[in-house]
Design a protein around this motif. Sequence first.
Motif, PDB file in Angstrom:
ATOM      1  N   GLY A 123      70.244  60.912 -69.515  1.00  7.06           N
ATOM      2  CA  GLY A 123      69.378  60.508 -68.574  1.00  7.06           C
ATOM      3  C   GLY A 123      68.112  60.820 -68.793  1.00  7.06           C
ATOM      4  O   GLY A 123      66.970  60.445 -68.055  1.00  7.06           O
ATOM      5  N   GLY A 124      67.500  61.432 -70.312  1.00  2.87           N
ATOM      6  CA  GLY A 124      66.412  61.355 -70.669  1.00  2.87           C
ATOM      7  C   GLY A 124      66.527  62.136 -72.220  1.00  2.87           C
ATOM      8  O   GLY A 124      67.390  62.565 -72.673  1.00  2.87           O
ATOM      9  N   GLY A 125      65.226  62.069 -72.860  1.00  6.62           N
ATOM     10  CA  GLY A 125      65.187  62.615 -74.223  1.00  6.62           C
ATOM     11  C   GLY A 125      65.524  61.593 -75.177  1.00  6.62           C
ATOM     12  O   GLY A 125      65.779  60.358 -75.058  1.00  6.62           O
ATOM     13  N   THR A 126      65.435  61.964 -76.599  1.00  7.50           N
ATOM     14  CA  THR A 126      65.379  60.869 -77.356  1.00  7.50           C
ATOM     15  C   THR A 126      66.453  61.548 -78.532  1.00  7.50           C
ATOM     16  O   THR A 126      66.633  62.566 -78.718  1.00  7.50           O
ATOM     17  CB  THR A 126      64.119  60.644 -78.231  1.00  7.50           C
ATOM     18  OG1 THR A 126      63.615  62.348 -78.879  1.00  7.50           O
ATOM     19  CG2 THR A 126      63.179  60.131 -77.294  1.00  7.50           C
ATOM     20  N   ILE A 127      67.116  60.699 -78.965  1.00 12.10           N
ATOM     21  CA  ILE A 127      68.050  61.038 -80.319  1.00 12.10           C
ATOM     22  C   ILE A 127      67.566  60.249 -81.664  1.00 12.10           C
ATOM     23  O   ILE A 127      67.406  58.847 -81.711  1.00 12.10           O
ATOM     24  CB  ILE A 127      69.544  60.634 -79.927  1.00 12.10           C
ATOM     25  CG1 ILE A 127      69.951  61.397 -78.876  1.00 12.10           C
ATOM     26  CG2 ILE A 127      70.583  60.716 -81.387  1.00 12.10           C
ATOM     27  CD1 ILE A 127      71.120  60.668 -78.207  1.00 12.10           C
ATOM     28  N   THR A 128      67.213  61.045 -82.773  1.00 11.58           N
ATOM     29  CA  THR A 128      66.914  60.343 -83.886  1.00 11.58           C
ATOM     30  C   THR A 128      67.563  60.627 -85.161  1.00 11.58           C
ATOM     31  O   THR A 128      67.869  61.769 -85.165  1.00 11.58           O
ATOM     32  CB  THR A 128      65.283  60.729 -84.308  1.00 11.58           C
ATOM     33  OG1 THR A 128      64.531  60.422 -82.998  1.00 11.58           O
ATOM     34  CG2 THR A 128      64.648  59.758 -85.313  1.00 11.58           C
ATOM     35  N   LEU A 129      67.889  59.716 -85.750  1.00 14.41           N
ATOM     36  CA  LEU A 129      69.009  59.830 -87.081  1.00 14.41           C
ATOM     37  C   LEU A 129      68.296  59.255 -88.233  1.00 14.41           C
ATOM     38  O   LEU A 129      67.703  58.192 -88.324  1.00 14.41           O
ATOM     39  CB  LEU A 129      70.121  59.252 -86.942  1.00 14.41           C
ATOM     40  CG  LEU A 129      71.186  59.361 -88.065  1.00 14.41           C
ATOM     41  CD1 LEU A 129      71.884  60.772 -87.840  1.00 14.41           C
ATOM     42  CD2 LEU A 129      72.430  58.362 -88.188  1.00 14.41           C
ATOM     43  N   LEU A 130      67.648  60.209 -89.173  1.00 13.81           N
ATOM     44  CA  LEU A 130      66.623  59.805 -90.264  1.00 13.81           C
ATOM     45  C   LEU A 130      65.604  58.822 -89.948  1.00 13.81           C
ATOM     46  O   LEU A 130      65.530  57.481 -90.358  1.00 13.81           O
ATOM     47  CB  LEU A 130      67.961  59.027 -91.176  1.00 13.81           C
ATOM     48  CG  LEU A 130      68.790  59.840 -91.939  1.00 13.81           C
ATOM     49  CD1 LEU A 130      69.570  59.141 -93.027  1.00 13.81           C
ATOM     50  CD2 LEU A 130      68.037  60.903 -92.855  1.00 13.81           C
ATOM     51  N   ASN A 131      64.792  59.308 -89.107  1.00 15.82           N
ATOM     52  CA  ASN A 131      63.610  58.510 -88.412  1.00 15.82           C
ATOM     53  C   ASN A 131      64.093  57.295 -87.869  1.00 15.82           C
ATOM     54  O   ASN A 131      63.183  56.330 -87.598  1.00 15.82           O
ATOM     55  CB  ASN A 131      62.839  58.206 -89.616  1.00 15.82           C
ATOM     56  CG  ASN A 131      62.347  59.458 -90.206  1.00 15.82           C
ATOM     57  OD1 ASN A 131      62.146  60.450 -89.321  1.00 15.82           O
ATOM     58  ND2 ASN A 131      62.077  59.613 -91.512  1.00 15.82           N
ATOM     59  N   LYS A 132      65.425  57.150 -87.656  1.00 14.84           N
ATOM     60  CA  LYS A 132      65.703  55.801 -86.781  1.00 14.84           C
ATOM     61  C   LYS A 132      66.158  56.265 -85.582  1.00 14.84           C
ATOM     62  O   LYS A 132      66.930  57.204 -85.291  1.00 14.84           O
ATOM     63  CB  LYS A 132      66.916  54.916 -87.234  1.00 14.84           C
ATOM     64  CG  LYS A 132      67.317  53.999 -86.727  1.00 14.84           C
ATOM     65  CD  LYS A 132      68.621  53.084 -87.368  1.00 14.84           C
ATOM     66  CE  LYS A 132      68.868  51.883 -86.760  1.00 14.84           C
ATOM     67  NZ  LYS A 132      69.963  51.264 -87.273  1.00 14.84           N
ATOM     68  N   ASP A 133      65.310  55.456 -84.239  1.00 14.89           N
ATOM     69  CA  ASP A 133      65.543  55.790 -82.929  1.00 14.89           C
ATOM     70  C   ASP A 133      66.945  55.280 -82.382  1.00 14.89           C
ATOM     71  O   ASP A 133      67.411  54.223 -82.338  1.00 14.89           O
ATOM     72  CB  ASP A 133      64.513  55.476 -82.027  1.00 14.89           C
ATOM     73  CG  ASP A 133      64.749  56.005 -80.471  1.00 14.89           C
ATOM     74  OD1 ASP A 133      65.543  56.642 -80.381  1.00 14.89           O
ATOM     75  OD2 ASP A 133      63.857  55.482 -79.986  1.00 14.89           O
ATOM     76  N   LEU A 134      67.811  56.264 -82.287  1.00  9.61           N
ATOM     77  CA  LEU A 134      69.409  55.715 -81.714  1.00  9.61           C
ATOM     78  C   LEU A 134      69.365  55.597 -80.206  1.00  9.61           C
ATOM     79  O   LEU A 134      70.452  55.329 -79.833  1.00  9.61           O
ATOM     80  CB  LEU A 134      70.221  56.690 -82.248  1.00  9.61           C
ATOM     81  CG  LEU A 134      70.461  56.928 -83.418  1.00  9.61           C
ATOM     82  CD1 LEU A 134      71.702  57.724 -83.905  1.00  9.61           C
ATOM     83  CD2 LEU A 134      70.868  55.673 -84.273  1.00  9.61           C
ATOM     84  N   THR A 135      68.168  56.293 -79.278  1.00  2.43           N
ATOM     85  CA  THR A 135      68.274  56.499 -78.030  1.00  2.43           C
ATOM     86  C   THR A 135      69.032  55.271 -77.293  1.00  2.43           C
ATOM     87  O   THR A 135      69.681  55.475 -76.288  1.00  2.43           O
ATOM     88  CB  THR A 135      66.924  56.830 -77.748  1.00  2.43           C
ATOM     89  OG1 THR A 135      66.309  57.838 -78.407  1.00  2.43           O
ATOM     90  CG2 THR A 135      67.058  57.704 -76.219  1.00  2.43           C
TER      91      THR A 135
END
Lengths: 357, 532
Positions: free
Chosen positions: B318-330
């Motif tokens: 519903g909100g927020g960000t998920i980043t894996l090794l500087n790659k935005d996965l959101t």
Amino acid sequence: MGNLRGKLLPPALAIVFSMLLCGVALVISGANPLSAFGAMMSQVGKGTTLVDIINSTGIYYIAALAVAIGFQMNLFNIGVEGQYRVAAVIAAVVGGSIVLPPGIHTLVIIIVAALAGAAWAAIPAILKVTRGVNEVISTIMMNGLAIGLSAYLIRRDVFGELRGNNIRTAEIPESGWMPGISFGGSGTMFGFIFVAVALGIGYWIMMNRTRFGFELRASGESSTAASAGGVNAKKMVLVSMLLSGAIAGLISLPELLGRDHTFSLNFTAGIGFSGIAIALLGRNHPGGIAFGALLWAFLDKSGLALDNVGVPREIVTIMQGSIVLSVVVAYEVVRRVELAAEQRRVGRELGTVGGAA
Amino acid sequence: MSSSTSVRTDDPPAVVLTGITKRFPGVVANSDVHLTVRRGEVHALCGENGAGKSTLMKILYGMQSPDEGTIEVNGEQVRFRTPSDAIKAGIGMVHQHFMLADNLTVQENVVLGAEALHGIGQKARRRIIELSGKTGLNVDPGVLVEQLGVADRQRVEILKVLYRGAKVIILDEPTAVLVPQEVNELFDTVRGMQEQGYTFLFISHKLDEVRAIADSVTVIRRGTTVGSADPKTVSSRQLAEMMVGSELPSPETRESTVTDKVVLDVKGLRLMTPDGSRPILDDVDLVVRSGEVVGVAGVEGNGQTELVETIMGMRKAGGGTITLLNKDLTKLGTLARREAGIGYIPEDRHRHGLLLTQPLWYNRILGYQTRRPTAKGVWLDTDGAKKDTERIVADFDVRTPGIDVPAAALSGGNQQKLVVGRELSGNPVLLIASHPTRGVDVGAQALIWDEIKRARAAGLAVLLISADLDELIGLSDTIKVMLRGRLVADADPNTVTPEDLGSAMTGAGSTSSSVQETGAAHETAVVEEGEN
């Protein structure tokens, strides 16, 4: 080995069981089951029956493939019936109103039929993906709508014309036909049978050798595991439903392109429902479906002979119904037995190999 | 200890199993098992998963009949054909997985199937209230079961068997679902009931608990009883070695391999319930670095499952960000997140990890259907999948006759090794491991721990969710405590004890006087993070 047995045993059991059941039904109704079955067997060699059976097999085969694609991911596309009806009338209308060179004309009709079937299936697919509407309910309703739509489209003030006592669409010019193989007095085999065979091969390759087939089967086996494995469930529902509808759209083409060349009131209905039974019988396997379609066609066509020996033809319907019922039961029983056997086998082999915890 | 005084030795024993043997085609589940349970004692039955405890209990509870051997209850030889025979003889079983209907009341659940005893009306209600005192259940019988917590549900299960007149109660892994504090309450209940003459058969592989509650212990290994022990003198380690027949693995990791390279960076992650009424994940911030194992502790149902599934893209945040090794996965789907380098060991391998009726090599493809060696473009590479499955079977010691058997035919531990092997292939940068050793045998557990440690040493970032607090403390470099959808506290795995963690997990840390300094540190963390 055990695997093959597990696949062949249930249908064999089911057929034997339903023959016994029908035999009992015949005895009760005062007829001789042996003479009835004998009449059915000998009917195969008479007149055009053999070619009729082959033609009918091809049609059933396409219908069952359409259903099987849905079954592979637990989608119950009951709407094959409506999809092929709508596809047939639209293909007939389009085919009868355009002029194209031979071959291309046929191809266009085939594509139109597939698109029309897919479009009719798209409605329940979209409803399911966006609103969660159960496809069983929506496709049944779409079947009802399909009858109304096809009846409307062949009205004389729309696309229809009156020929004798029959209302039909304009006849497709010869450039749009698909020639068959003539066996003289024994009848003519539809050319579309070869398309059906190709569809079966394509279906096998798709299911077993492509990523799409993997995702389809994974979704059907366990939607939760598939989604954890990165399969987009909604996309799979949409695509498999459209594919199922597209193939359903081809069901009427053997007759349309090879014999009738028009959509009329004599349209053969009910094939979509037979397709459901045949897909169940064949366990969604292209080989199994071919066998199921052949059995269905044989029962249909050779059942005509029963009237000659004073047995009601409807006994065939009883037989078809009991085959489907008992095959479903038999598959489940055999599946459980095989799984338990497999677990025991693994346990036994490991008991002798390692054992250390 | 008061419990030992209530054990009456002069009476005939409550239950005697003699020479019980049960064969399934090709497998001997129990062979020559001997078990004597004295009246009024708590008798623990210990053994690994697959050692034959369940089969033995099914025999005692009448669900299966033995091929050889006899069962005596109160000195009389009996023969149970169905569980109702066992119930008539006064034996009741509380299953590990609760068998309660959430949408019925406590009373309805208890009476269901036993309507003939006291009817379904006031008489039944009075009897239930009378018995609830014994189980420590302090709720009105008219309350819906869905409103009860885990511990109370368990009491309702015990109530069910009491209502049916059980005197001997089989508790199958009763503590698996409880936090340490609830375990203590359960043990108080058990001791109280023991004094009133009830006998307990306590099945467990948690040895500290066995030693805390049991009057005597019988150890079962590979289908047969290998001995008994006095819980007051034996150590957990000795018991465990009796169970396994060899030395024990330990989850301890030696030296830290944590780097400062951030692999997973979760910021402000939110998730609402489907009806939007309350948050399941509330502003979760989480960082996992290369070579680091971040453990998340929490009572089940506080959002850990949802956290994992949201990071995997199986639930839409519903909100927020998920980043894996500087790659935005959101905004990416599950497949793209896997392709970006996330390996995922799901908490329920049957529901989320495996296609049970499909062969092992087919399962190898799941989650890797777009990548080598299992696929080439839109085509599957079945040869590549089979070859790589052979590699996993060899490297991860998956005990199987071949890669063509269906996954369902393997034991839980071997299934899990296959899943772990698959998720560690393809060089992931992040491994999300949810209860990676739940329900597996000790051998598989050791191997899985070793593999996670090895991958961590090679620079893998690991997000570990586990209800096994020893595992969590042993493997993790950092521990976060999750409560009601929030990460409320940090703990240092070098100093924290399972009891501290248990307090923080229930949010009861501040009221407990025995909270140590690390526990107090949690509390400040709770406050600080709460203010943000």
